[in-house]
Motif scaffolding. Structure first.
Motif, PDB file in Angstrom:
ATOM      1  N   GLU A  50      -7.496  -2.008   5.910  1.00 34.41           N
ATOM      2  CA  GLU A  50      -7.643  -3.474   7.065  1.00 34.41           C
ATOM      3  C   GLU A  50      -6.438  -2.781   8.249  1.00 34.41           C
ATOM      4  O   GLU A  50      -7.068  -2.865   9.147  1.00 34.41           O
ATOM      5  N   ARG A  98      -6.024  -3.303   0.991  1.00 32.55           N
ATOM      6  CA  ARG A  98      -4.731  -3.303   2.419  1.00 32.55           C
ATOM      7  C   ARG A  98      -4.683  -1.856   3.334  1.00 32.55           C
ATOM      8  O   ARG A  98      -4.651  -2.188   4.681  1.00 32.55           O
ATOM      9  N   ASN A 129       0.954  -1.066   0.357  1.00 33.38           N
ATOM     10  CA  ASN A 129      -0.185  -0.214   0.159  1.00 33.38           C
ATOM     11  C   ASN A 129       0.969   1.449   0.356  1.00 33.38           C
ATOM     12  O   ASN A 129       0.656   2.215   0.535  1.00 33.38           O
TER      13      ASN A 129
END
Length: 189
Positions: free
Chosen positions: A166, A163, A130
């Protein structure tokens, strides 16, 4: 799982990639390293939001390179619109105890390139997933990360957003405050 940022169309990539720096224009923020790295990037744009003692140096760089855009101070309520207009956030700080801007960038759907001295990057940036974490002060490594990120496909960018959502879900102000209080209690015992 955390809140999903607004959808993006990822229309810019490669030599069209638009990078953003947000912060005080002071030596500790690594602006000089960023400007050196951007000289090595072909095409693209670098937007600089902030003010401070290095404003003159940043303005001189912008005057010498039409790809660099000086935005000056940007109010907090204007940041989401600014994040929506760029493709990546760069946090090249020489030292950053946390770096809330990392959290903000990821929360607004941006991949983040940060130096390894930005504490927030330890928890929130997975290099190559990311964003990227690069060695502090290493302009060539920063330029390389910029080139790598510029080559990401829209699909890879979407996976990066997923991601980030998360990772941000595991990192909140409340969680940080709880950890601080636990540490303080341990220190007192």
């Amino acid at each position: 799982v955390g809140e999903r940022p607004p959808a993006r169309d990822w229309r810019r990539s490669g030599a069209e990639t638009r990078f953003l720096f947000v912060g005080r224009l002071i030596e500790r923020k690594g602006l000089e390293v960023l400007l050196q790295a951007f000289e090595r990037f072909v095409g693209g744009e670098l937007w600089i939001a902030g003010d401070g003692p290095l404003t003159g140096a940043a303005e001189a760089a912008a005057a010498a390179d039409p790809r660099i855009r000086m935005l000056g101070h940007v109010d907090g309520q204007e940041l989401p619109a600014l994040y929506a207009d760029v493709d990546a956030l760069i946090v090249p700080s020489l030292y950053e105890p946390w770096g809330l801007v990392v959290h903000e960038g990821l929360g607004n759907g941006l991949p983040v390139i940060a130096s390894d001295q930005v504490a927030a990057a330890d928890d929130l940036v997975e290099s190559g997933v990311n964003g990227y974490v690069v060695s502090t002060g290493a302009s060539e490594a920063l330029a390389g990360a910029m080139r790598d990120l510029a080559a990401w496909t829209p699909e890879r960018r979407e996976r990066a957003v997923e991601r980030s959502v998360e990772l941000l879900a595991t990192c909140s102000v409340e969680r940080g405050a709880d950890g601080f209080l636990r540490g303080a209690r341990m220190a007192m015992n």
